[in-house]
Design a protein around this motif. Structure first.
Motif, mmCIF file in Angstrom:
data_model
loop_
_atom_site.group_PDB
_atom_site.id
_atom_site.type_symbol
_atom_site.label_atom_id
_atom_site.label_comp_id
_atom_site.label_asym_id
_atom_site.label_seq_id
_atom_site.Cartn_x
_atom_site.Cartn_y
_atom_site.Cartn_z
ATOM 1 N N ARG A 70 2.160 34.043 -10.392
ATOM 2 C CA ARG A 70 2.400 34.871 -11.728
ATOM 3 C C ARG A 70 1.321 35.409 -12.364
ATOM 4 O O ARG A 70 1.307 36.458 -13.116
ATOM 5 C CB ARG A 70 3.430 34.101 -12.695
ATOM 6 C CG ARG A 70 4.805 33.982 -11.912
ATOM 7 C CD ARG A 70 5.692 33.617 -13.148
ATOM 8 N NE ARG A 70 7.020 33.257 -12.511
ATOM 9 C CZ ARG A 70 8.232 33.163 -13.377
ATOM 10 N NH1 ARG A 70 7.679 32.886 -14.767
ATOM 11 N NH2 ARG A 70 9.296 33.038 -12.889
ATOM 12 N N SER A 71 0.270 34.770 -12.013
ATOM 13 C CA SER A 71 -1.071 35.405 -12.839
ATOM 14 C C SER A 71 -1.545 36.763 -12.334
ATOM 15 O O SER A 71 -1.121 37.023 -11.045
ATOM 16 C CB SER A 71 -2.081 34.461 -12.683
ATOM 17 O OG SER A 71 -2.813 34.127 -11.272
ATOM 18 N N PRO A 72 -2.060 37.586 -13.107
ATOM 19 C CA PRO A 72 -2.843 38.868 -12.630
ATOM 20 C C PRO A 72 -3.601 38.727 -11.472
ATOM 21 O O PRO A 72 -3.590 39.638 -10.770
ATOM 22 C CB PRO A 72 -3.511 39.394 -13.893
ATOM 23 C CG PRO A 72 -2.917 38.567 -15.288
ATOM 24 C CD PRO A 72 -2.526 37.229 -14.434
ATOM 25 N N ARG A 115 -1.023 37.087 -8.148
ATOM 26 C CA ARG A 115 0.146 37.828 -7.585
ATOM 27 C C ARG A 115 -0.352 38.794 -6.447
ATOM 28 O O ARG A 115 0.577 39.028 -5.677
ATOM 29 C CB ARG A 115 0.550 38.459 -8.631
ATOM 30 C CG ARG A 115 0.130 39.617 -9.302
ATOM 31 C CD ARG A 115 0.627 40.358 -10.362
ATOM 32 N NE ARG A 115 0.012 41.477 -10.867
ATOM 33 C CZ ARG A 115 0.006 42.069 -11.802
ATOM 34 N NH1 ARG A 115 0.629 41.374 -13.124
ATOM 35 N NH2 ARG A 115 -0.598 43.038 -12.608
ATOM 36 N N ASP A 116 -1.711 39.302 -6.120
ATOM 37 C CA ASP A 116 -2.042 39.557 -5.016
ATOM 38 C C ASP A 116 -2.363 38.711 -3.963
ATOM 39 O O ASP A 116 -3.362 37.766 -3.769
ATOM 40 C CB ASP A 116 -3.288 40.312 -5.312
ATOM 41 C CG ASP A 116 -3.858 41.317 -4.297
ATOM 42 O OD1 ASP A 116 -3.220 41.167 -3.237
ATOM 43 O OD2 ASP A 116 -4.866 42.052 -4.614
ATOM 44 N N VAL A 173 -7.171 44.919 -14.277
ATOM 45 C CA VAL A 173 -5.826 44.492 -13.520
ATOM 46 C C VAL A 173 -4.808 45.071 -14.565
ATOM 47 O O VAL A 173 -5.142 44.522 -15.811
ATOM 48 C CB VAL A 173 -5.588 43.516 -13.053
ATOM 49 C CG1 VAL A 173 -4.249 43.112 -12.462
ATOM 50 C CG2 VAL A 173 -6.555 42.990 -11.913
ATOM 51 N N ASP A 174 -3.900 45.930 -14.654
ATOM 52 C CA ASP A 174 -3.030 45.935 -15.558
ATOM 53 C C ASP A 174 -3.725 46.664 -16.918
ATOM 54 O O ASP A 174 -3.331 46.215 -17.951
ATOM 55 C CB ASP A 174 -1.914 45.169 -15.844
ATOM 56 C CG ASP A 174 -0.915 44.869 -14.576
ATOM 57 O OD1 ASP A 174 -0.942 45.604 -13.982
ATOM 58 O OD2 ASP A 174 -0.584 43.692 -14.825
ATOM 59 N N GLY A 175 -4.862 47.351 -16.900
ATOM 60 C CA GLY A 175 -5.408 47.847 -17.934
ATOM 61 C C GLY A 175 -6.576 46.783 -18.596
ATOM 62 O O GLY A 175 -6.956 47.199 -19.610
ATOM 63 N N LYS A 176 -6.699 45.626 -18.237
ATOM 64 C CA LYS A 176 -7.342 44.680 -18.608
ATOM 65 C C LYS A 176 -8.125 44.401 -17.666
ATOM 66 O O LYS A 176 -7.944 43.858 -16.552
ATOM 67 C CB LYS A 176 -6.462 43.472 -19.264
ATOM 68 C CG LYS A 176 -7.120 42.507 -19.861
ATOM 69 C CD LYS A 176 -6.346 41.254 -20.316
ATOM 70 C CE LYS A 176 -7.068 40.177 -20.929
ATOM 71 N NZ LYS A 176 -5.980 38.872 -21.082
ATOM 72 N N LYS A 177 -9.548 43.842 -17.967
ATOM 73 C CA LYS A 177 -10.764 43.570 -17.404
ATOM 74 C C LYS A 177 -10.531 41.938 -16.944
ATOM 75 O O LYS A 177 -10.227 41.014 -17.850
ATOM 76 C CB LYS A 177 -12.008 43.661 -17.838
ATOM 77 C CG LYS A 177 -13.006 43.195 -16.950
ATOM 78 C CD LYS A 177 -14.341 43.140 -17.631
ATOM 79 C CE LYS A 177 -15.632 42.727 -16.956
ATOM 80 N NZ LYS A 177 -17.054 42.856 -17.460
ATOM 81 N N GLU A 178 -10.051 41.605 -15.779
ATOM 82 C CA GLU A 178 -9.975 40.220 -15.568
ATOM 83 C C GLU A 178 -11.351 39.695 -14.609
ATOM 84 O O GLU A 178 -11.722 40.514 -13.817
ATOM 85 C CB GLU A 178 -8.785 39.917 -14.539
ATOM 86 C CG GLU A 178 -7.371 40.446 -15.141
ATOM 87 C CD GLU A 178 -6.969 39.185 -16.240
ATOM 88 O OE1 GLU A 178 -7.465 38.349 -16.194
ATOM 89 O OE2 GLU A 178 -5.977 39.510 -17.050
#
Length: 574
Positions: free
Chosen positions: A327-329, A332-333, A408-413
């Motif tokens: 479920r984590s950004p 999930r890939d 990812v989803d607009g946020k730097k991970e």
């Protein structure tokens, strides 16, 4: 060695008739090591391998798999029932007639009855229950019919398509109805509780449910029908189990689950393996289940140790894996999951950390299973390939800090991950090796040690983690992957702690658990393994062999049935 004999063994033998002397050479005390606190001691609320190490001597199921033959063996019941097809209200069912032994008793002398079984099933099914792990296995149970003329006899009716319906039904323990529900408050609502979408505000009913739920924390207060009872304990230090006097199970000396060959079992919680080995050498432990292969082989090959101990490596249906939070950004890939899997040198772990005592596995089923798919090649260790895959997925080191990142989803991970483990040296060694290879690919790994109970509460159960080193152990019944891998259970508090969800996997799981055609089921098992192999929801590592030391004064056997031994069967050698 703390075997407190009655003066001398020879004097003891002379004081007994020859038949008893040859059947049981009694111990006064046997000391067993656990490497961590067992937590809840209740098979309903905490059916864990750690808990089983204790509760297997206190709670009895109707039947269990024999430690030698691995066949279902009656314990509380007279025999393993055979099913017959019936029709109820236009629905096909499989009916099983079951009889409790007429001498099976609770500690107060009350007979074990069908109501005790019914109460346990009603609690499993009740909407306010805290019993979660058993629910998927009892969804197939549609009705329980008591016998007005014989309180020990009852009949269960199961969905004919559930593959392990009978096995689940007869390996359950029971609850003392005369203690928890003397007024039949819960028992009188079977039809309602077995129905769909049952809800209740009945205060008397909820009080019964709450009392049973609260009993999950009991230790010395446990009221059960096994051969032992907990008489003392100290959290993180020890539990003392004393054999019951005049126990009804003594009438069945050949049933391993009913034996009490030692007057006392002392379970000592010793996390540090070096300390445990020293305690064994000093005579304060009689049995060790070890994690360190180096220490195990060093002791095994030492003539001084060999004269006092026997060494065993029984296989158990356990596999180690690294759970990934799907479920984590980041995870999930599935491409990222696959790439990270190439950073774990499993062969090196087996050979150099676990002494070669393990076999690779590519999925959630043990390689000894007939339906294990041997055609799937283990994920190879290849940091260069992992780096290439991550780059192709857009994970690069944009700020030059040595750690790959991506928006990812607009946020730097960042690929800066926490590796949770329970504190064992083996898990720590795996984490350190993984940490080194991950760093070479631009992945930062931070090792965090936590007790399992805390890890479940703060991380696994609420999907608040990156990855965790875990293990799963199964019994002899065919695997039912529903509770751990179906998306129905990818919700907080359920057992699918990776959060894995795949519609194709769900369909295969549903087919597996609802077909009685073993050939078709085998085919679907393999299809499921291929789907999960492509998805890599977790990183499957290997299946270990157990490493056990048993003092050679004991007549004791290891078994492939978890947890690998039954201390209640240990006795002195002739």
């Amino acid at each position: 060695m703390r075997f407190f004999l009655f003066i001398l063994l020879s004097a003891f033998l002379l004081s007994c008739n020859s038949e008893k002397a040859t059947s049981v050479n009694k111990l006064n005390e046997v000391n067993v090591r656990m490497d961590k606190e067992p937590g809840l001691i209740n098979p309903f609320y905490a059916p864990t391998s750690q808990g089983r190490t204790v509760y297997q001597y206190i709670f009895l199921p109707l039947a269990d798999y024999h430690p030698e033959t691995l066949e279902l063996t009656p314990i509380l019941i007279e025999e393993i029932p055979e099913g017959s097809e019936v029709e109820i209200d236009g629905e096909k069912r499989i009916a099983y007639d079951i009889n409790f032994r007429d001498d099976a008793k609770w500690p107060d002398g009350t007979s074990v009855t069908a109501k005790d079984y019914l109460l346990a099933v009603l609690m499993i099914k009740h909407p306010k229950t805290l019993i979660v792990g058993w629910q998927p296995y009892f969804a197939a149970m549609k009705k329980i019919e008591l016998d007005d003329n014989d309180p020990r006899h009852f009949k269960i009716f199961l969905d004919p398509n559930y593959m392990v319906g009978k096995e689940a039904a007869v390996t359950s323990s029971v609850m003392p109805a005369h203690k928890f529900d003397p007024n039949n408050i819960l028992i009188g609502k079977q039809d309602l509780i077995f129905g769909e979408n049952y809800e209740t505000s009945d205060s008397a009913e909820l009080k019964v449910v709450e009392e049973i739920n609260n009993s999950r924390n009991h230790k010395k207060e446990i009221f059960q029908n096994g051969p032992y009872t907990i008489t003392d304990f100290q959290t993180d230090e020890f539990l003392i189990l004393d054999a019951k006097k005049d126990y009804w199970g003594q009438a069945y000396p050949n049933n391993p689950f009913l034996q009490s060959n030692s007057d006392r079992i002392v379970i000592r919680v010793v996390p540090d393996e070096v300390a445990a080995i020293n305690m064994a050498k000093d005579g304060r432990l009689d049995f060790l289940n070890m994690k360190s292969s180096d220490a195990f082989f060093e002791l095994k090959n030492n003539p001084e140790t060999n004269k006092d101990w026997t060494f065993h490596v029984p296989p158990v249906r356990t596999y180690y894996f690294l759970s990934l939070n799907n479920r984590s950004p980041i995870f999930r890939d599935r491409g990222v999951r696959r790439a990270i899997a190439h950073l774990v040198d499993v062969e090196d772990i087996i050979e150099n950390i676990d002494g070669g005592l393990g076999m690779r596995t590519t999925g959630p089923f043990h390689p000894s299973r007939s339906y294990y798919d041997e055609s799937l090649s283990p994920i190879k260790y290849d940091p260069e390939l992992a780096s290439k895959m991550l780059s192709e997925l857009g994970w690069n080191d944009s700020d030059g800090n040595g750690i790959r990142d991506k928006v990812v989803d607009g946020k730097k991970e960042e690929l800066s991950l926490e590796f949770l483990y329970t504190g064992s040296n083996l898990a720590k060694s795996i984490g350190l090796l993984f940490q080194e290879s991950a760093k070479s690919a631009g992945v930062e790994l931070t090792l965090v040690s936590k007790k399992m109970g805390l890890m479940r509460k703060e991380n696994l159960n609420i999907y608040n983690y990156d990855m965790a080193a875990l293990a799963i152990t199964s019994d002899e019944a065919p695997d039912d992957p529903y509770s751990r891998w179906h998306s129905d259970n990818a919700i907080p508090g359920k057992r699918n702690v990776s959060g894995y969800s795949n519609k194709d996997a769900d369909k295969l799981i549903e087919t597996i658990r609802t077909t009685r055609d073993t050939d078709l089921r085998k085919e679907k098992y393999k299809e499921l393994q291929k789907v999960m192999y492509d998805d890599q929801p977790v990183i499957f590592l290997y299946c270990p062999l157990q490493k056990m030391m048993i003092n050679n004064r004991l007549d004791a056997k290891a078994t492939s049935k978890r947890p690998g031994y039954l201390a209640n069967t240990f006795k002195l050698k002739n």
